[in-house]
Motif scaffolding. Structure first.
Motif, mmCIF file in Angstrom:
data_model
loop_
_atom_site.group_PDB
_atom_site.id
_atom_site.type_symbol
_atom_site.label_atom_id
_atom_site.label_comp_id
_atom_site.label_asym_id
_atom_site.label_seq_id
_atom_site.Cartn_x
_atom_site.Cartn_y
_atom_site.Cartn_z
ATOM 1 N N ASP A 147 -0.357 -5.011 -17.904
ATOM 2 C CA ASP A 147 -0.597 -6.286 -17.223
ATOM 3 C C ASP A 147 -1.420 -6.073 -15.959
ATOM 4 O OD1 ASP A 147 0.851 -7.657 -19.089
ATOM 5 O OD2 ASP A 147 2.568 -8.078 -17.789
ATOM 6 N N LYS A 148 -2.303 -7.022 -15.676
ATOM 7 C CA LYS A 148 -3.100 -6.989 -14.457
ATOM 8 C C LYS A 148 -2.300 -7.690 -13.359
ATOM 9 C CE LYS A 148 -7.757 -8.023 -12.887
ATOM 10 N NZ LYS A 148 -9.027 -8.665 -13.227
ATOM 11 N N VAL A 149 -2.120 -7.006 -12.227
ATOM 12 C CA VAL A 149 -1.335 -7.531 -11.111
ATOM 13 C C VAL A 149 -2.080 -7.328 -9.799
ATOM 14 C CG1 VAL A 149 0.918 -7.209 -12.219
ATOM 15 C CG2 VAL A 149 -0.067 -5.355 -10.877
ATOM 16 N N SER A 150 -1.640 -8.042 -8.779
ATOM 17 C CA SER A 150 -2.190 -7.847 -7.436
ATOM 18 C C SER A 150 -1.041 -7.713 -6.448
ATOM 19 C CB SER A 150 -3.105 -9.012 -7.045
ATOM 20 O OG SER A 150 -2.352 -10.197 -6.937
ATOM 21 N N PHE A 151 -1.344 -7.108 -5.302
ATOM 22 C CA PHE A 151 -0.376 -6.943 -4.216
ATOM 23 C C PHE A 151 -1.139 -6.682 -2.934
ATOM 24 C CE2 PHE A 151 -1.142 -2.820 -6.054
ATOM 25 C CZ PHE A 151 -1.196 -1.946 -4.991
ATOM 26 N N GLU A 152 -0.470 -6.845 -1.824
ATOM 27 C CA GLU A 152 -1.084 -6.607 -0.524
ATOM 28 C C GLU A 152 -0.989 -5.123 -0.182
ATOM 29 O OE1 GLU A 152 -2.773 -8.686 1.558
ATOM 30 O OE2 GLU A 152 -2.610 -10.129 -0.079
ATOM 31 N N GLY A 153 -2.141 -4.522 0.145
ATOM 32 C CA GLY A 153 -2.188 -3.114 0.518
ATOM 33 C C GLY A 153 -1.849 -2.919 1.979
ATOM 34 N N ARG A 154 -2.353 -1.860 2.532
ATOM 35 C CA ARG A 154 -2.103 -1.566 3.950
ATOM 36 C C ARG A 154 -2.863 -2.543 4.842
ATOM 37 N NH1 ARG A 154 -2.612 4.257 2.113
ATOM 38 N NH2 ARG A 154 -0.437 4.784 1.751
ATOM 39 N N THR A 155 -2.632 -2.444 6.125
ATOM 40 C CA THR A 155 -3.274 -3.369 7.053
ATOM 41 C C THR A 155 -4.639 -2.893 7.525
ATOM 42 O OG1 THR A 155 -2.098 -2.347 8.900
ATOM 43 C CG2 THR A 155 -1.091 -4.298 7.900
ATOM 44 N N ARG A 156 -4.936 -1.575 7.378
ATOM 45 C CA ARG A 156 -6.225 -1.039 7.826
ATOM 46 C C ARG A 156 -6.804 -0.096 6.796
ATOM 47 N NH1 ARG A 156 -5.019 1.853 13.148
ATOM 48 N NH2 ARG A 156 -2.988 2.094 12.227
ATOM 49 N N GLY A 157 -8.080 0.187 6.927
ATOM 50 C CA GLY A 157 -8.732 1.169 6.071
ATOM 51 C C GLY A 157 -9.192 0.597 4.745
ATOM 52 N N LYS A 158 -9.597 1.498 3.836
ATOM 53 C CA LYS A 158 -10.150 1.055 2.557
ATOM 54 C C LYS A 158 -9.107 0.396 1.670
ATOM 55 C CE LYS A 158 -9.730 5.481 0.154
ATOM 56 N NZ LYS A 158 -10.451 6.536 -0.520
ATOM 57 N N TRP A 159 -7.822 0.596 1.941
ATOM 58 C CA TRP A 159 -6.762 -0.007 1.138
ATOM 59 C C TRP A 159 -6.218 -1.281 1.772
ATOM 60 C CZ3 TRP A 159 -7.108 1.762 -3.426
ATOM 61 C CH2 TRP A 159 -7.420 3.095 -3.664
ATOM 62 N N VAL B 147 4.988 0.099 -6.422
ATOM 63 C CA VAL B 147 5.102 -1.200 -5.767
ATOM 64 C C VAL B 147 6.376 -1.921 -6.214
ATOM 65 C CG1 VAL B 147 3.916 -3.377 -5.321
ATOM 66 C CG2 VAL B 147 2.582 -1.335 -5.864
ATOM 67 N N PRO B 148 7.189 -2.437 -5.275
ATOM 68 C CA PRO B 148 8.362 -3.228 -5.666
ATOM 69 C C PRO B 148 7.928 -4.503 -6.413
ATOM 70 C CG PRO B 148 8.433 -2.665 -3.327
ATOM 71 C CD PRO B 148 7.086 -2.269 -3.826
ATOM 72 N N PHE B 149 8.746 -4.919 -7.369
ATOM 73 C CA PHE B 149 8.430 -6.101 -8.167
ATOM 74 C C PHE B 149 8.196 -7.339 -7.304
ATOM 75 C CE2 PHE B 149 11.103 -3.775 -11.388
ATOM 76 C CZ PHE B 149 10.033 -3.363 -12.145
ATOM 77 N N THR B 150 8.931 -7.452 -6.208
ATOM 78 C CA THR B 150 8.809 -8.640 -5.363
ATOM 79 C C THR B 150 7.461 -8.738 -4.676
ATOM 80 O OG1 THR B 150 9.903 -7.449 -3.561
ATOM 81 C CG2 THR B 150 11.284 -8.859 -4.941
ATOM 82 N N MET B 151 6.713 -7.634 -4.604
ATOM 83 C CA MET B 151 5.388 -7.652 -3.976
ATOM 84 C C MET B 151 4.273 -7.929 -4.967
ATOM 85 S SD MET B 151 5.600 -4.509 -1.259
ATOM 86 C CE MET B 151 3.899 -4.699 -0.804
ATOM 87 N N LEU B 152 4.575 -7.940 -6.266
ATOM 88 C CA LEU B 152 3.549 -8.104 -7.290
ATOM 89 C C LEU B 152 3.329 -9.560 -7.662
ATOM 90 C CD1 LEU B 152 4.570 -5.213 -9.714
ATOM 91 C CD2 LEU B 152 2.659 -5.246 -8.116
ATOM 92 N N THR B 153 2.070 -9.874 -7.946
ATOM 93 C CA THR B 153 1.682 -11.189 -8.454
ATOM 94 C C THR B 153 0.864 -10.952 -9.713
ATOM 95 O OG1 THR B 153 1.550 -12.029 -6.199
ATOM 96 C CG2 THR B 153 0.502 -13.338 -7.929
ATOM 97 N N GLN B 154 1.236 -11.615 -10.801
ATOM 98 C CA GLN B 154 0.486 -11.460 -12.053
ATOM 99 C C GLN B 154 -0.854 -12.138 -11.944
ATOM 100 O OE1 GLN B 154 3.349 -12.594 -15.153
ATOM 101 N NE2 GLN B 154 2.663 -10.766 -16.237
ATOM 102 N N GLU B 155 -1.880 -11.448 -12.433
ATOM 103 C CA GLU B 155 -3.236 -11.998 -12.470
ATOM 104 C C GLU B 155 -3.530 -12.472 -13.880
ATOM 105 O OE1 GLU B 155 -5.630 -12.046 -9.801
ATOM 106 O OE2 GLU B 155 -3.775 -11.717 -8.681
ATOM 107 N N ASP B 156 -4.421 -13.424 -14.016
ATOM 108 C CA ASP B 156 -4.781 -13.926 -15.337
ATOM 109 C C ASP B 156 -5.863 -13.113 -15.973
ATOM 110 O OD1 ASP B 156 -2.943 -15.958 -15.207
ATOM 111 O OD2 ASP B 156 -4.333 -17.294 -14.163
#
Length: 98
Positions: A44-56, A89-98
């Motif tokens: 599955d394709k998912v998204s999440f918030e990475g770190r606050t600085r840098g390339k991630w 990544v914890p499940f609560t941080m993941l969002t499914q992408e279409d």
């Protein structure tokens, strides 16, 4: 009941009440994570918030490579070098992408 009402209630609550509320919140978060885990599959394709600085920094999009009990392994393509980096990544941080 508004958020302000809840804040005021928590401010006025005693230790026993706060302990019980903490337990209820913990149980609710576990239920949310369990429900999210049931809807996710390897690939599955998912998204999440990475770190606050840098390339991630910011929103990262990747593919689930493994599902564990409370977290998923997500492969994200490195924006500079192009190889896949695996994030846990914890499940609560993941969002499914279409």
């Amino acid at each position: 009941m508004t958020v302000a009402d809840v804040e005021q209630f928590l401010f006025d609550a005693d230790t026993d009440t706060l302990d019980r509320i903490s337990e209820v919140v913990k149980i609710r978060r576990t239920h949310i994570a369990d429900r999210m885990a049931q809807n996710l599959r390897v690939g599955d394709k998912v998204s999440f918030e990475g770190r606050t600085r840098g390339k991630w920094a910011g929103r990262l999009v990747g593919e689930i490579t493994k599902i564990n009990r409370k977290k998923a392994k997500v492969g994200v393509t490195d924006p500079i070098y192009g190889h896949t980096v695996t994030w846990t990544v914890p499940f609560t941080m993941l969002t499914q992408e279409d």
